[in-house]
Design a protein around this motif. Structure first.
Motif, short mmCIF file in Angstrom:
data_model
loop_
_atom_site.label_atom_id
_atom_site.label_comp_id
_atom_site.label_asym_id
_atom_site.label_seq_id
_atom_site.Cartn_x
_atom_site.Cartn_y
_atom_site.Cartn_z
N LEU A 157 -10.02 17.82 0.24
CA LEU A 157 -9.61 16.48 -0.17
C LEU A 157 -9.98 15.43 0.87
CD1 LEU A 157 -6.07 17.34 -1.60
CD2 LEU A 157 -8.12 16.81 -2.92
N ARG A 158 -9.79 15.75 2.15
CA ARG A 158 -10.06 14.74 3.17
C ARG A 158 -11.53 14.69 3.57
NH1 ARG A 158 -6.57 17.41 8.12
NH2 ARG A 158 -7.71 19.35 8.36
N ALA A 159 -12.31 15.66 3.07
CA ALA A 159 -13.76 15.62 3.34
C ALA A 159 -14.46 14.55 2.51
CB ALA A 159 -14.39 16.99 3.06
N GLY A 160 -13.83 14.17 1.39
CA GLY A 160 -14.38 13.11 0.55
C GLY A 160 -13.32 12.06 0.33
N THR A 161 -13.33 11.48 -0.86
CA THR A 161 -12.27 10.54 -1.20
C THR A 161 -11.34 11.26 -2.18
OG1 THR A 161 -13.72 9.61 -2.91
CG2 THR A 161 -13.62 8.46 -0.79
N GLY A 162 -10.61 12.24 -1.68
CA GLY A 162 -9.78 13.09 -2.51
C GLY A 162 -8.58 12.37 -3.10
N ALA A 163 -8.02 12.99 -4.13
CA ALA A 163 -6.85 12.41 -4.79
C ALA A 163 -5.90 13.52 -5.23
CB ALA A 163 -7.26 11.58 -6.00
N VAL A 164 -4.61 13.22 -5.13
CA VAL A 164 -3.56 14.10 -5.63
C VAL A 164 -2.76 13.30 -6.65
CG1 VAL A 164 -1.53 15.47 -5.05
CG2 VAL A 164 -3.42 15.29 -3.41
N LEU A 165 -2.77 13.76 -7.89
CA LEU A 165 -2.16 13.03 -9.00
C LEU A 165 -1.04 13.86 -9.60
CD1 LEU A 165 -5.56 12.04 -10.63
CD2 LEU A 165 -4.19 10.64 -9.06
N VAL A 166 0.11 13.25 -9.79
CA VAL A 166 1.30 13.98 -10.23
C VAL A 166 1.89 13.32 -11.47
CG1 VAL A 166 3.63 14.69 -9.57
CG2 VAL A 166 1.79 14.72 -7.87
N VAL A 167 2.25 14.15 -12.44
CA VAL A 167 2.98 13.68 -13.61
C VAL A 167 4.45 14.03 -13.40
CG1 VAL A 167 3.31 13.88 -16.10
CG2 VAL A 167 0.99 13.95 -15.13
N ASN A 168 5.32 13.03 -13.52
CA ASN A 168 6.74 13.24 -13.23
C ASN A 168 7.57 12.61 -14.34
OD1 ASN A 168 8.99 14.07 -11.81
ND2 ASN A 168 8.64 12.79 -10.03
N GLY A 169 8.88 12.88 -14.29
CA GLY A 169 9.78 12.36 -15.30
C GLY A 169 10.81 11.41 -14.75
N ARG A 171 1.45 10.30 4.69
CA ARG A 171 0.82 11.16 5.68
C ARG A 171 -0.69 11.33 5.46
NH1 ARG A 171 3.76 13.74 9.28
NH2 ARG A 171 6.04 13.79 9.09
N LEU A 172 -1.13 11.31 4.21
CA LEU A 172 -2.54 11.59 3.93
C LEU A 172 -3.40 10.34 3.81
CD1 LEU A 172 -2.13 14.50 1.34
CD2 LEU A 172 -2.90 14.67 3.71
N ARG A 173 -2.76 9.19 3.75
CA ARG A 173 -3.52 7.94 3.58
C ARG A 173 -4.54 7.76 4.70
NH1 ARG A 173 0.61 4.87 3.03
NH2 ARG A 173 0.67 4.99 0.75
N GLU A 174 -4.13 8.05 5.94
CA GLU A 174 -5.06 7.87 7.07
C GLU A 174 -6.19 8.89 7.06
OE1 GLU A 174 -2.76 10.40 10.55
OE2 GLU A 174 -2.41 8.24 10.40
N GLU A 175 -6.06 9.94 6.25
CA GLU A 175 -7.13 10.93 6.12
C GLU A 175 -8.04 10.61 4.94
OE1 GLU A 175 -5.57 14.90 6.04
OE2 GLU A 175 -4.27 14.57 7.79
N GLY A 176 -7.79 9.50 4.27
CA GLY A 176 -8.63 9.10 3.15
C GLY A 176 -8.27 9.76 1.84
#
Length: 231
Positions: A125-137, A175-180
């Protein structure tokens, strides 16, 4: 070709997200516990022109999930984005009538599963412009009326999971924002088309998927709410 991994694939949100990203040229890996449902979903995605592969794995079991993600990375390459649509079914209907060990299990997917997935793919994820997307309620929102609603149908455990998941999304985003790496969630307030309790004004999973795509592109909003527009 960028790779999306959908964790907790099903015919609703998971399928819609796979189709949204796959229709934009991404390859897709879908993870679930039911091989038959995975195969059927992948066949439907393929008919729509989406390149998708099925992988059996359990989002509530860290060892199973890590092994499945390792297999995906070995066979398909680095992961560009994760989408968590899995959630814990009702295991705690009344917190006062449940022992602490049982209550702890409500966090198996929304906390332990999400964290396991991120840790297992963090380098990708941090090697590119990774994304973590979550569906929540929306049961996790701090609201007296929502708390009363959760209690009314025995959704105490689901509400706890939703709340913890939202907080983990925020912590991971910070925490991950600075890692892109971008981290964000869509919080659904209402029913979703195709679900057992969907009403006539239920939210279309395709709308949720499009919103997640926009969030991943813009990379600014962490918590986005989508509400059912009841008449």
């Amino acid at each position: 070709m960028p790779l999306l991994v959908v964790i907790g694939y099903g015919p609703g949100n998971g399928h819609a997200i796979a189709r949204e990203f796959g229709g934009r040229g991404w390859s897709v890996a879908v993870i679930g516990r039911d091989a038959g449902r995975l195969d059927a979903g992948v066949a439907e995605l393929g008919a729509a022109g989406v390149s998708a592969r099925p992988f059996v794995g359990d989002a509530s079991d860290p060892a199973s999930l890590r092994g499945t993600l390792e297999r995906i990375r070995s066979e398909l390459g680095p992961v560009t984005a994760l989408a968590l649509t899995a959630y814990r079914s009702v295991v705690v209907d009344d917190v006062l009538a449940s022992d602490a060990e049982r209550v702890a299990h409500v966090f198996d997917i929304g906390v332990a599963g999400l964290l396991t997935a991120v840790q297992a793919t963090r380098d990708d994820l941090r090697a590119g412009t990774g994304a973590v997307l979550v569906v929540n309620g929306a049961l996790g929102l701090q609201d007296d009326a929502i708390d009363a609603y959760a209690v009314s149908f025995g959704g105490d455990g689901v509400a706890l999971e939703c709340t913890a998941k939202t907080k983990l999304v925020g912590l991971l985003a910070a925490r991950l924002r600075e890692e892109g790496v971008y981290v964000g969630e869509v919080v659904i307030n209402g029913s979703v088309k195709g679900s057992p309790h969907a009403g006539p004004t239920a939210i279309d999973p395709a709308d949720i998927a499009r919103r997640l795509w926009t969030m991943a592109e813009e990379r600014t909003e962490v918590h986005v709410h989508i509400a059912e527009q009841r008449a």
